[in-house]
Design a protein around this motif. Structure first.
Motif, PDB file in Angstrom:
ATOM      1  N   GLU A 107      -4.748   2.755   2.138  1.00  0.00           N
ATOM      2  CA  GLU A 107      -4.627   1.536   1.343  1.00  0.00           C
ATOM      3  C   GLU A 107      -4.004   1.827  -0.015  1.00  0.00           C
ATOM      4  O   GLU A 107      -3.133   1.089  -0.487  1.00  0.00           O
ATOM      5  CB  GLU A 107      -5.987   0.870   1.171  1.00  0.00           C
ATOM      6  CG  GLU A 107      -5.910  -0.462   0.435  1.00  0.00           C
ATOM      7  CD  GLU A 107      -7.212  -1.227   0.468  1.00  0.00           C
ATOM      8  OE1 GLU A 107      -7.268  -2.325  -0.123  1.00  0.00           O
ATOM      9  OE2 GLU A 107      -8.176  -0.735   1.091  1.00  0.00           O
ATOM     10  N   GLU A 108      -4.437   2.923  -0.652  1.00  0.00           N
ATOM     11  CA  GLU A 108      -3.878   3.265  -1.965  1.00  0.00           C
ATOM     12  C   GLU A 108      -2.389   3.581  -1.856  1.00  0.00           C
ATOM     13  O   GLU A 108      -1.617   3.303  -2.767  1.00  0.00           O
ATOM     14  CB  GLU A 108      -4.643   4.451  -2.541  1.00  0.00           C
ATOM     15  CG  GLU A 108      -4.343   4.731  -4.021  1.00  0.00           C
ATOM     16  CD  GLU A 108      -3.064   5.530  -4.236  1.00  0.00           C
ATOM     17  OE1 GLU A 108      -2.403   5.326  -5.276  1.00  0.00           O
ATOM     18  OE2 GLU A 108      -2.722   6.344  -3.346  1.00  0.00           O
ATOM     19  N   MET A 109      -1.978   4.147  -0.727  1.00  0.00           N
ATOM     20  CA  MET A 109      -0.565   4.471  -0.502  1.00  0.00           C
ATOM     21  C   MET A 109       0.212   3.283   0.045  1.00  0.00           C
ATOM     22  O   MET A 109       1.411   3.396   0.296  1.00  0.00           O
ATOM     23  CB  MET A 109      -0.450   5.649   0.477  1.00  0.00           C
ATOM     24  CG  MET A 109      -1.012   6.945  -0.043  1.00  0.00           C
ATOM     25  SD  MET A 109      -0.942   8.248   1.225  1.00  0.00           S
ATOM     26  CE  MET A 109      -1.503   9.653   0.268  1.00  0.00           C
ATOM     27  N   ARG A 110      -0.461   2.159   0.227  1.00  0.00           N
ATOM     28  CA  ARG A 110       0.127   0.929   0.758  1.00  0.00           C
ATOM     29  C   ARG A 110       0.822   1.194   2.092  1.00  0.00           C
ATOM     30  O   ARG A 110       1.944   0.749   2.339  1.00  0.00           O
ATOM     31  CB  ARG A 110       1.100   0.297  -0.241  1.00  0.00           C
ATOM     32  CG  ARG A 110       0.473  -0.065  -1.573  1.00  0.00           C
ATOM     33  CD  ARG A 110       1.375  -0.934  -2.426  1.00  0.00           C
ATOM     34  NE  ARG A 110       1.587  -2.249  -1.837  1.00  0.00           N
ATOM     35  CZ  ARG A 110       0.713  -3.253  -1.880  1.00  0.00           C
ATOM     36  NH1 ARG A 110      -0.461  -3.101  -2.493  1.00  0.00           N
ATOM     37  NH2 ARG A 110       0.992  -4.412  -1.310  1.00  0.00           N
ATOM     38  N   ILE A 111       0.084   1.881   2.981  1.00  0.00           N
ATOM     39  CA  ILE A 111       0.658   2.247   4.261  1.00  0.00           C
ATOM     40  C   ILE A 111      -0.249   1.815   5.412  1.00  0.00           C
ATOM     41  O   ILE A 111      -0.100   2.272   6.544  1.00  0.00           O
ATOM     42  CB  ILE A 111       0.959   3.765   4.291  1.00  0.00           C
ATOM     43  CG1 ILE A 111       2.047   4.085   5.301  1.00  0.00           C
ATOM     44  CG2 ILE A 111      -0.317   4.594   4.527  1.00  0.00           C
ATOM     45  CD1 ILE A 111       2.626   5.468   5.175  1.00  0.00           C
ATOM     46  N   THR A 112      -1.191   0.910   5.127  1.00  0.00           N
ATOM     47  CA  THR A 112      -1.961   0.304   6.204  1.00  0.00           C
ATOM     48  C   THR A 112      -1.056  -0.661   6.977  1.00  0.00           C
ATOM     49  O   THR A 112       0.018  -1.049   6.505  1.00  0.00           O
ATOM     50  CB  THR A 112      -3.162  -0.481   5.655  1.00  0.00           C
ATOM     51  OG1 THR A 112      -2.678  -1.582   4.860  1.00  0.00           O
ATOM     52  CG2 THR A 112      -4.053   0.404   4.783  1.00  0.00           C
ATOM     53  N   ASP A 113      -1.496  -1.066   8.171  1.00  0.00           N
ATOM     54  CA  ASP A 113      -0.689  -1.988   8.971  1.00  0.00           C
ATOM     55  C   ASP A 113      -0.436  -3.292   8.237  1.00  0.00           C
ATOM     56  O   ASP A 113       0.589  -3.945   8.442  1.00  0.00           O
ATOM     57  CB  ASP A 113      -1.382  -2.272  10.306  1.00  0.00           C
ATOM     58  CG  ASP A 113      -1.292  -1.104  11.270  1.00  0.00           C
ATOM     59  OD1 ASP A 113      -0.539  -0.150  10.970  1.00  0.00           O
ATOM     60  OD2 ASP A 113      -1.964  -1.142  12.321  1.00  0.00           O
ATOM     61  N   GLU A 114      -1.360  -3.702   7.371  1.00  0.00           N
ATOM     62  CA  GLU A 114      -1.218  -4.971   6.649  1.00  0.00           C
ATOM     63  C   GLU A 114      -0.293  -4.848   5.445  1.00  0.00           C
ATOM     64  O   GLU A 114       0.283  -5.835   4.987  1.00  0.00           O
ATOM     65  CB  GLU A 114      -2.584  -5.481   6.188  1.00  0.00           C
ATOM     66  CG  GLU A 114      -3.539  -5.861   7.305  1.00  0.00           C
ATOM     67  CD  GLU A 114      -4.124  -4.659   8.015  1.00  0.00           C
ATOM     68  OE1 GLU A 114      -4.523  -4.814   9.191  1.00  0.00           O
ATOM     69  OE2 GLU A 114      -4.187  -3.567   7.402  1.00  0.00           O
ATOM     70  N   GLN A 115      -0.130  -3.646   4.904  1.00  0.00           N
ATOM     71  CA  GLN A 115       0.640  -3.463   3.671  1.00  0.00           C
ATOM     72  C   GLN A 115       2.005  -2.830   3.887  1.00  0.00           C
ATOM     73  O   GLN A 115       2.907  -3.003   3.074  1.00  0.00           O
ATOM     74  CB  GLN A 115      -0.144  -2.550   2.708  1.00  0.00           C
ATOM     75  CG  GLN A 115      -1.485  -3.081   2.238  1.00  0.00           C
ATOM     76  CD  GLN A 115      -2.250  -2.006   1.494  1.00  0.00           C
ATOM     77  OE1 GLN A 115      -2.489  -0.922   2.029  1.00  0.00           O
ATOM     78  NE2 GLN A 115      -2.626  -2.296   0.257  1.00  0.00           N
ATOM     79  N   ALA A 116       2.152  -2.087   4.970  1.00  0.00           N
ATOM     80  CA  ALA A 116       3.321  -1.224   5.121  1.00  0.00           C
ATOM     81  C   ALA A 116       4.583  -1.978   5.514  1.00  0.00           C
ATOM     82  O   ALA A 116       4.552  -3.161   5.859  1.00  0.00           O
ATOM     83  CB  ALA A 116       3.019  -0.150   6.157  1.00  0.00           C
ATOM     84  N   ARG A 117       5.687  -1.237   5.475  1.00  0.00           N
ATOM     85  CA  ARG A 117       6.972  -1.702   5.984  1.00  0.00           C
ATOM     86  C   ARG A 117       7.269  -0.891   7.249  1.00  0.00           C
ATOM     87  O   ARG A 117       7.278   0.344   7.213  1.00  0.00           O
ATOM     88  CB  ARG A 117       8.082  -1.503   4.942  1.00  0.00           C
ATOM     89  CG  ARG A 117       7.865  -2.348   3.703  1.00  0.00           C
ATOM     90  CD  ARG A 117       8.857  -2.010   2.598  1.00  0.00           C
ATOM     91  NE  ARG A 117       8.647  -2.878   1.449  1.00  0.00           N
ATOM     92  CZ  ARG A 117       9.272  -4.019   1.245  1.00  0.00           C
ATOM     93  NH1 ARG A 117      10.180  -4.430   2.124  1.00  0.00           N
ATOM     94  NH2 ARG A 117       9.023  -4.748   0.187  1.00  0.00           N
ATOM     95  N   PHE A 118       7.485  -1.590   8.351  1.00  0.00           N
ATOM     96  CA  PHE A 118       7.718  -0.939   9.638  1.00  0.00           C
ATOM     97  C   PHE A 118       9.208  -0.911   9.939  1.00  0.00           C
ATOM     98  O   PHE A 118       9.919  -1.889   9.685  1.00  0.00           O
ATOM     99  CB  PHE A 118       6.976  -1.689  10.749  1.00  0.00           C
ATOM    100  CG  PHE A 118       5.480  -1.690  10.592  1.00  0.00           C
ATOM    101  CD1 PHE A 118       4.705  -0.728  11.212  1.00  0.00           C
ATOM    102  CD2 PHE A 118       4.852  -2.657   9.819  1.00  0.00           C
ATOM    103  CE1 PHE A 118       3.322  -0.732  11.070  1.00  0.00           C
ATOM    104  CE2 PHE A 118       3.475  -2.668   9.664  1.00  0.00           C
ATOM    105  CZ  PHE A 118       2.705  -1.706  10.301  1.00  0.00           C
TER     106      PHE A 118
END
Length: 305
Positions: A107-118
């Protein structure tokens, strides 16, 4: 393609990726590297063979496709320079190290499925991107369905953060103004015809445009017609005005049309349309009188310098 559909595709790719990493790890204990899966994925990114790139962000989805050598984004013409930068980033992307193996840090790295760019390339290679890392030209990245996050060096993270506006081709018109023979500008119901006089000068409504005011006005107009570049795009669902405020039409010496622009003034920007194009552009207000000068600009004969 919707974000939900793209995520489903990523899930399938995640299974294949997990199998690949397992086989690579078990198959050769001497080459057991924590970045083997990510390095292999990045190695498959190839600027020459790539023809389809899908992006999903928390708010948008983009599909870049190459057809007949021409790239489009969400069925609009893509900016070739931006696409070229992305493809160059493919060739230079490399794993710089492991940033984290704990999903608590996602979450802190903004790499969760909800935050990330795929990103999915050629429906084969999938990479999940987080935010920029503290190091220059480095971003956080992981493989779908896996917890390990890597530092990936290069311009990839910068490029995957582009908006639809940045991916689209913003050049509406490009003209070699040396070939323009005449320009007809209609403003406030009056049409002024600017023509080359055959001796290197210009005529305005058959009169010599020999004052500095006239010369500067024509120079500004030609500079604007050299390249009309959008500062924004009009939503496709918005209706066009019934009649433009100003019209600019330029032809060459053979009578061929080289520019045909319809301008509509708005306080926040200028709407620029063309009978040739299926979508409309926005340009800054200060370009309004430069690209389509009103007739009064040629009524001042006082400056003969």
């Amino acid at each position: 393609m919707s974000r939900k559909t793209l995520l489903a595709s990523l899930l399938a790719l995640a299974v294949l990726t997990a199998v690949y990493v397992l086989v690579a790890t078990v198959g050769s204990a001497e080459e057991e590297l924590p970045d083997s899966g990510m390095a292999a994925a990045l190695a498959k990114l190839d600027s020459e063979s790539t023809e389809r790139i899908e992006f999903a962000t928390p708010t948008d989805t983009f599909l870049l496709q190459k057809d007949g050598g021409v790239w489009s984004v969400n069925e609009y013409e893509a900016d070739p320079t931006t696409v070229s930068r992305l493809l160059r980033a493919f060739d230079s992307a490399q794993v710089a190290g492991v940033a984290s193996t704990n999903p608590v840090n996602h979450e802190e790295m903004r790499i969760t499925d909800e935050q990330a760019r795929f990103m999915v390339v050629n429906e084969e290679v999938a990479v999940v991107w987080g935010k920029h890392a503290p190091y220059t030209r480095t971003g956080y990245a992981r493989l779908p369905g896996l917890d390990t996050v890597y530092f990936v060096r290069g311009d990839m993270r910068f490029m995957v953060g582009r908006s639809l506006f940045e991916w689209r081709n913003k050049v509406m018109l490009q003209v070699d103004t040396a070939e323009i023979q005449s320009v007809a500008v209609t403003a406030d119901g009056e049409t002024t015809l600017y023509e080359r006089d055959g001796g290197g000068g210009w005529l305005a409504d058959r009169e010599p445009a020999d004052t500095s005011v006239r010369r500067n006005t024509i120079r500004n107009m030609l500079q604007e017609l050299t390249e009309v570049r959008a500062s924004g795009f009009e939503p496709p669902e918005d209706e066009r005005p019934e009649a433009p405020d100003r019209v600019v039409r330029a032809v060459d010496a053979r009578g061929n049309e080289v520019a045909h622009l319809l301008l509509h003034y708005r306080p926040q920007n200028i709407l620029v349309m063309s009978p040739v194009l299926p979508y409309d552009f926005e340009i800054p207000n200060f370009r309004y009188d430069r690209i389509a000068p009103p007739s009064p600009a040629f009524g001042d004969e006082s400056d003969d310098s």
